[in-house]
Design an enzyme around this catalytic site. Structure first.
Site, PDB file in Angstrom:
ATOM      1  CG  ASP A 148      -2.153   0.953   0.937  1.00 22.98           C
ATOM      2  OD1 ASP A 148      -2.066   1.764  -0.015  1.00 22.98           O
ATOM      3  OD2 ASP A 148      -3.161   0.879   1.660  1.00 22.98           O
TER       4      ASP A 148
HETATM    5  C1  BGC Z   1      -4.914   3.385  -0.075  1.00 21.43           C
HETATM    6  C2  BGC Z   1      -5.006   2.389  -1.210  1.00 21.43           C
HETATM    7  C3  BGC Z   1      -4.807   3.096  -2.519  1.00 21.43           C
HETATM    8  C4  BGC Z   1      -3.463   3.814  -2.488  1.00 21.43           C
HETATM    9  C5  BGC Z   1      -3.149   4.570  -3.762  1.00 21.43           C
HETATM   10  C6  BGC Z   1      -3.652   4.217  -0.146  1.00 21.43           C
HETATM   11  O1  BGC Z   1      -3.680   5.244   0.774  1.00 21.43           O
HETATM   12  O2  BGC Z   1      -4.977   2.720   1.151  1.00 21.43           O
HETATM   13  O3  BGC Z   1      -6.243   1.747  -1.187  1.00 21.43           O
HETATM   14  O4  BGC Z   1      -4.884   2.192  -3.583  1.00 21.43           O
HETATM   15  O5  BGC Z   1      -3.469   4.754  -1.426  1.00 21.43           O
HETATM   16  O6  BGC Z   1      -3.989   5.647  -3.905  1.00 21.43           O
END
Ligand code: BGC
Length: 739
Positions: free
Chosen positions: A266
């Site tokens: 993530d």
């Molecule tokens: C989120 C993800 C997301 C990623 C990219 C993160 O903060 O938890 O779900 O895909 O950001 O935007």
């Protein structure tokens, strides 16, 4: 002269032959060869530097390919309800392109509420086409974290509280997306069930709950859906961050489940180079590094899996076995996505996507209550409808965190109703309450000016005056996508509706008996006025076609058939995790003391009557259930058993019913839930029509996870198959024995 020309022609011809002979397609580019051979070949041509460059981000949403070899970059995008607008290379703000407006699909909670696997396939296929058209290789979604408490700000992005339902819905979504040559990246693996302290909370959960509740949808995504990527979550498990986690990634995901795809962190989920090397991570995204501010240009070289890794290799501190394994997996993903020559071209905001989005929305809307058959609204008789509430006009595709979109259009509930009602029914509107007046995210703005300085009393008075003089009152309220509502990065502060809505609803109920409350949310909310309001509809976040879909259900063009994918408790304490004081945890630890008793499993164990049960949802018609029969009375572990029940539409109009099958283990060594969902089927029936639904169970449906044996166990003994219209509306049962 002729001779000279002939000679030149011969030379050119020979030259072209020898040129052809020289440019033999390298194995890694030859798609007649197996992926395995191609990966081996590509890897053998790459330098260590090129390999390291491939395993971390080069911009907010892309990672490098190998330019020298013509291996393209990988482009990712959120996910999961539409394809996110382009961002600047190294900033979170939108790039300002004018060709990146998407079609916004309904939130995954709505998809899940359809209990319709065909809808999940349609959803995946359609959003995959959008991603493909926009040249994305990896779609960051879908999300399948289990709905543990109604406070999690991101529940709207997930598929509810039940592992079986989530598993069945996630598989077709993945297949649909990946049929476009676009990988899904199923998130957030695992145990990311709250936003409070999401990057530092360590989740303590017993193995049974882990395997029975929190992992099944991920396992199905891997083994049945064949997802090409998975995203590690921010939180910790066994005191290790989940993006670099020996147990979850190496032991379970790769060894137990045989996952061959790419583990993506993530954004900012990696924290240490050595851990990132050895504990299962392949591709690092979104890190900001010590001493360099978040988003500062060129920080990518300082990622944990960048220069620090290369330095370790160069100094001999570590070998390249792990590096090669990571690159192999990324190459495989590239061959199946960015370098897949047979992938379709995709499409964006097409008529097909509009139809798909609308169909999914209509299929997922849940009719919670309909006393005196107030719904559907009779447009033939209604001279005037009073529409009340901020959510009748507020755009919901902007906000909520990383799933925020730049939608080509969004039809508000008010506009949808006006369009459907036409000229003969007057629609009047009052705001009723002021909630969130914001309307922008990452530079995408709704363009709505929702400022209003009137007092709560003035707003209620205006709404009641309109309501008094109308044939119907339709209130659109609920939550929204701002902080502490349904939004990433924060959780809700309570179960109640915000912004004085409870008071407003009670006042509306006093002045008009034809009141309909449409709750727009991705979470359960408390409804202290439930006995004052005849009709209640769960409206979700429905995307571009929101207003049209809601209008179709409210006036009866579409007969509602959605069923709740999670329990609506009366009060917060009716939820297990919260009742046990285990949310959001303290000192960086949260312990899931309720174990496997999540959602309806908790309510049934504690004999708590929910406000609305898991699986509940009404229709404008009625269905009768016949006797449940089984094709055998006894089964062995190798057998299957099929239950059949005949369902009849006993009303006067066509409708769809979700027939649900729950299994109850009558006696067991380990404690088991009263019953668990193990099968469902959605069928459509014309008025008076009758159909037989058959659902087959195997050993897996009877098994629990035995932590001591670390294995699934189906214990011989007596079971019951309970068949019904919701978890609390069982219409028939059949007993059977596992030998
Ligand atoms: C989120 C993800 C997301 C990623 C990219 C993160 O903060 O938890 O779900 O895909 O950001 O935007």
């Amino acid at each position: 002269m002729m001779k000279i020309i002939r000679t030149i022609a011969t030379v050119l011809l020979l030259g072209s032959f020898s040129l052809k002979a020289q440019v033999k397609t390298p194995v890694y580019l030859d798609d007649t060869k197996s992926i395995h051979e191609r990966v081996d070949d590509a890897l053998s041509r790459m330098t260590v530097e090129e390999k390291v460059r491939m395993i971390h981000a080069q911009s907010k949403f892309s990672s490098a390919g190998v330019p020298r070899l013509g291996i393209p970059e990988l482009w990712t995008s959120d996910g999961p309800h539409g394809v996110r607008p382009e961002l600047l290379w190294d900033e979170w703000s939108q790039a300002g392109w004018s060709n990146d407006s998407c079609f916004a699909f309904p939130a995954l909670t709505c998809l899940s509420a359809s209990w319709n696997k065909d809808m999940a396939l349609l959803y995946g296929k359609s959003i995959g086409e959008e991603a493909r058209y926009r040249n994305k290789n990896v779609l960051l979604g879908p999300g399948v974290n289990i709905y543990r408490t109604p406070l999690n700000g991101r529940n709207f992005e997930y598929m509810g509280e039940d592992p079986y339902l989530s598993s069945k819905m996630v598989v077709p979504y993945i297949r649909g997306v990946q049929s476009n040559g676009v990988a899904t990246c199923v998130k957030h693996y695992a145990l990311n069930n709250q936003e409070v302290d999401r990057d530092k909370v360590n989740v303590n959960v017993d193995d049974r709950a882990l395997y029975e509740i929190y992992l099944p949808a991920f396992k199905a995504a891997v083994q049945e859906g064949g997802t090409l990527a998975i995203m590690g979550s921010y939180n910790l498990y066994k005191n290790e961050h989940c993006c670099t986690n020996q147990y979850l990634l190496n032991d379970i995901l790769r060894k137990e489940w045989g996952f061959e795809g790419v583990v993506i962190s993530d954004w900012g989920g990696a924290h240490n180079t050595r851990e990132a090397i050895v504990k299962g991570l392949d591709l690092e995204f979104g890190t900001w590094t010590e001493g360099m501010t978040w988003g500062k240009t060129n920080s990518y070289d300082q990622y944990y899996l960048a220069k620090p890794y290369l330095d370790m290799i160069k100094s001999g501190e570590i070998g390249t076995t792990e590096l090669d394994a990571k690159v192999r997996r990324i190459l495989r993903l590239s061959f199946l996505t960015s370098m897949n020559k047979n992938k379709p071209y995709g499409s964006m905001a097409s008529d097909e996507h509009i139809q798909a989005g609308r169909k999914i929305a209509e299929d997922g809307i849940v009719l919670l209550q309909n006393t005196n058959n107030v719904l559907p609204v009779d447009l033939g008789k209604a001279k005037r409808i009073a529409v009340i509430g901020e959510n009748a006009v507020k755009m919901m595709t902007v906000g909520g965190g990383s799933s925020s979109l730049k939608a080509k259009y969004e039809v508000s509930p008010l506009d949808g109703l006006k369009k459907r009602a036409g000229a003969q029914t007057e629609i009047v509107y009052a705001r009723g309450y002021v909630g969130d007046i914001g309307g922008s995210a990452d530079g995408v703005s709704t363009g709505q000016d929702l400022k209003d300085t009137r007092s709560a009393e003035e707003l209620i008075a205006e709404a009641c005056t309109l309501a008094k003089n109308a044939d119907y009152v339709i209130f659109f309220g609920g939550l929204n996508k701002s902080e502490h509502q349904d939004s990433e990065g924060s959780d809700r502060l309570g179960l109640g509706l915000p912004y004085n809505q409870d008071k407003l609803i009670s006042e509306l109920a006093k002045v008009n008996k034809n009141l309909v409350v449409v709750n727009i949310s991705g979470n359960a909310v408390a409804m202290p006025w439930v006995n004052e309001v005849p009709a209640i509809v769960q409206g979700w976040y429905l995307g571009s076609e929101a207003g049209n879909a809601l209008a179709a259900v409210l006036v009866g063009d579409v007969n509602p058939s959605g069923k709740l994918p999670f329990t609506f408790p009366v009060k917060l304490d009716d939820n297990g995790g919260i009742a046990l004081g285990e949310y959001p945890g303290s000192n960086g630890q949260v312990t899931y003391k309720e174990g496997i008793f999540v959602g309806y499993r908790w309510a049934e164990k504690q004999k708590i009557k929910p406000l609305f049960s898991f699986g509940h949802g009404l229709s404008y018609t009625t269905f009768s259930y016949g006797e449940v029969s089984a094709d055998k009375k006894e089964m062995t572990e190798a057998d299957k058993i099929t239950f059949s029940v005949s369902i009849k539409n006993t009303g006067t109009r066509e409708g769809s019913e979700v027939v649900q099958l729950y299994v109850s283990d009558l006696k067991s060594t380990l404690p088991r839930p009263v019953k668990e969902l193990k099968g469902f089927e959605k069928i459509s029936l014309k008025a008076g029509e009758e159909k037989t639904v058959s659902i087959t169970l195997d050993k897996a449906a009877l098994s629990y996870f035995d932590p001591d044996k670390h294995a699934w166990v189906a214990e011989p003994g007596d079971f019951e198959a309970l068949v019904g219209s919701s978890s609390s509306d069982i219409r028939g049962k059949a007993g059977f024995t596992l030998k």
